[in-house]
Scaffold this motif. Structure first.
Motif, PDB file in Angstrom:
ATOM      1  N   ALA A 290      -3.672   1.872   7.835  1.00 39.09           N
ATOM      2  CA  ALA A 290      -3.182   2.833   7.000  1.00 39.09           C
ATOM      3  C   ALA A 290      -1.771   2.355   6.117  1.00 39.09           C
ATOM      4  CB  ALA A 290      -2.994   4.255   7.744  1.00 39.09           C
ATOM      5  N   GLY A 291      -1.072   1.526   6.909  1.00 38.30           N
ATOM      6  CA  GLY A 291       0.161   0.946   6.322  1.00 38.30           C
ATOM      7  C   GLY A 291       1.220   2.028   6.816  1.00 38.30           C
ATOM      8  N   ASP A 292       2.048   2.467   5.799  1.00 37.92           N
ATOM      9  CA  ASP A 292       3.157   3.435   6.109  1.00 37.92           C
ATOM     10  C   ASP A 292       3.004   4.867   5.571  1.00 37.92           C
ATOM     11  OD1 ASP A 292       4.571   1.550   7.831  1.00 37.92           O
ATOM     12  OD2 ASP A 292       5.289   0.376   6.116  1.00 37.92           O
ATOM     13  N   ASP A 293       1.721   4.999   4.937  1.00 38.87           N
ATOM     14  CA  ASP A 293       1.492   6.510   4.271  1.00 38.87           C
ATOM     15  C   ASP A 293       1.364   7.653   5.335  1.00 38.87           C
ATOM     16  OD1 ASP A 293       1.538   8.314   2.458  1.00 38.87           O
ATOM     17  OD2 ASP A 293      -0.234   7.572   1.613  1.00 38.87           O
ATOM     18  N   ALA A 294       2.426   8.282   5.578  1.00 39.54           N
ATOM     19  CA  ALA A 294       1.991   9.292   6.461  1.00 39.54           C
ATOM     20  C   ALA A 294       1.503  10.513   5.968  1.00 39.54           C
ATOM     21  CB  ALA A 294       3.398   9.821   7.022  1.00 39.54           C
TER      22      ALA A 294
END
Ligand code: NAX
Length: 461
Positions: A290-294
């Motif tokens: 997901a990487g850094d997308d919260a």
């Protein structure tokens, strides 16, 4: 249980132990057997088994680590059978020249690692060409947790009595046990004392979701996958690959890697917006790649269906939001992710898996599947029996295999399995698929996903 004559259990244990030693030796007559004997009943088992081997013509020497406290009846039996007992001074040389070494230093009564007087003997056993048989448990491992603090004796075979102990099933201790042989001595632990459970084929077969005659794709459950990013589209593809083989009727994908997913799996229902706009699902998987997308993580946590949080999702999830959920939550960290969640080092998690998985389940009020060389699943709150996965293989230590597991397990959740069952069934099928895929050679995560149907068929017999 019915009363048994005093010593009957020990005699059964010793008979099973002696039989296993004889199998390993092939020819008992004339073989050199060395018993390492501590002060408790574990040493007693070794002495009685040694007496049996001596009666069959083996030359048996007991090295007594606590000479004044060795099991008296066991010692007498060994001497009557022609065996002898010595102190530790000659121990190393005897061990080095032996054909078979029996480790009866400590069993379930052992605490802490090996004591100083036993350490040289463990070194000699490691150097020796002798086969090493541990009585009940390898000495130096923690019987109840699988932790190893200090030196422990490495066995080729462990003959254990009545039931498997956590120290035989959980790494790092498991690696010291070698092959484990269970001897039934007519004593089963009380049900409420069970600390660990391992599912078998028949248990998993009962849990697998099978379509009924009136099923349609929606009734079989729809699993939502919120995974992948423009940087890591492959994680989305692998999670979907697992989800398509997990028993749900359909897989929805919500995220930025829709093109990659549809190119590989055209049967996926792909939507470009976030999870909230993706349509109804019966369970969500969030986090792989997901990487850094919260934002997708927060959207999924707000849904009123079971949620599996993996990989980046574990870092991005708000702990309060996880704890406050009404629907079930399943977290699937590996040791490094678990360490970050607990605020300890990775080594601490790997050295104390059972305590770590229970602690996470307690802190997050969630079901937790701790991945690794021993995969464990704890129920929300951390109490009760923990499930240990018996199908793991080190071939699974390959990039992307966790993404496949999260998709597969999410699919089982969507099909209606309880989180504990979905997690342990997912791990079981995943391990089995990897074994089929590997068959002695390296595997990719994609190979693991492709072998899931074979694992289903194998489990269903
Ligand atoms: N519970 C049962 O019903 C049965 C038990 N049996 C055997 O009995 C064993 C348990 O016997 P015990 O309760 O006497 O315990 P153990 O023989 O495992 O060890 C206890 C003794 O070792 C000492 N000790 C503890 N930690 C030590 C360490 N790190 N280094 C050196 N010494 C240490 C203690 O002071 C104590 O004297 C089992 O593992 C099994 O082998 C079998 O005979 C079958 C029946």
């Amino acid at each position: 249980m019915a009363r048994l004559p005093e010593g009957a259990l020990m005699q059964r244990a010793a008979a099973g132990l002696a039989a296993a030693c004889a199998d390993l030796l092939g020819r008992v007559y004339g073989s050199r057997v060395v018993l390492l004997v501590g002060s408790g009943d574990n040493g007693g088992d070794a002495l009685f088994a040694g007496a049996r081997l001596a009666r069959r013509g083996a030359g048996v020497t007991a090295v007594l680590l606590a000479p004044g406290r060795a099991h008296p009846a066991g010692l007498a039996a060994l001497r009557r059978a022609g065996g002898r007992a010595v102190g530790t001074a000659a121990g190393e040389e005897l061990v080095e020249k032996a054909d078979l070494v029996v480790d009866g230093i400590v069993g379930i009564g052992g605490t802490g690692g090996l004591r100083a007087e036993a350490e040289p003997l463990a070194g000699a056993a490691a150097r020796s060409r002798a086969a090493v048989v541990a009585v009940d448990l390898p000495s130096g491992v923690d019987p109840g947790t699988g932790e190893v603090r200090g030196t422990a004796l490495r066995a080729d075979l462990t003959v254990t009595f009545g039931t498997h102990k956590p120290g035989l099933l959980i790494d790092p201790a498991r690696a010291y046990a070698g092959v484990v042989r269970l001897v039934d001595i007519g004593l089963a632990p009380p049900r409420d004392a069970v600390e660990l459970e391992a599912l078998q084929h028949a248990d998993v077969a009962r849990l697998l979701p099978l379509p009924a005659a009136e099923s349609d794709k929606y009734r079989r459950g729809v699993v939502g996958i919120a995974a992948g990013s423009s940087r890591y589209p492959g994680a989305a593809v692998l999670a979907v690959a697992g989800a398509l083989r997990g028993g749900a009727g359909a897989v929805r994908y919500a995220g930025p890697a829709g093109d990659a997913v549809i190119a590989r799996f055209p049967e996926t229902l792909v939507s470009g917006g976030g999870p909230r706009r993706a349509g109804r699902v019966q369970a969500w998987v969030v986090g792989p790649g997901a990487g850094d997308d919260a934002a997708p993580v927060a959207e999924v946590l707000a849904a009123d269906v079971p949620v599996l949080i993996d990989a980046d999702g574990l870092r991005l999830a708000d702990p309060e939001a996880v704890r406050g959920r009404a629907a079930p939550t399943l977290m699937t960290p590996h040791a490094g992710e678990a360490a970050a969640l607990l605020g300890v080092s990775r080594e601490e998690v790997e050295g104390a898996r059972l305590a770590s998985v229970r602690e996470l389940a307690a802190r997050y009020a969630a079901t937790v599947l701790l991945k690794g060389s021993t995969t464990l699943v704890a129920a929300p709150g951390g109490a009760g029996a923990v499930r240990v996965n018996p199908t793991g293989t080190s071939w699974l230590a390959t990039a992307g295999s966790g993404d496949v597991l999260s998709g597969l397990t999410g699919s089982l959740l969507a099909a209606g399995l309880r989180p504990m069952d979905a997690a342990s069934t997912g791990a079981y099928l995943h391990g089995l698929s990897a074994r089929f895929a590997a068959d002695g050679a390296p595997v990719s995560a994609h190979d693991v996903a492709e072998n899931i149907p074979r694992a289903w068929r194998e489990v269903r017999g």
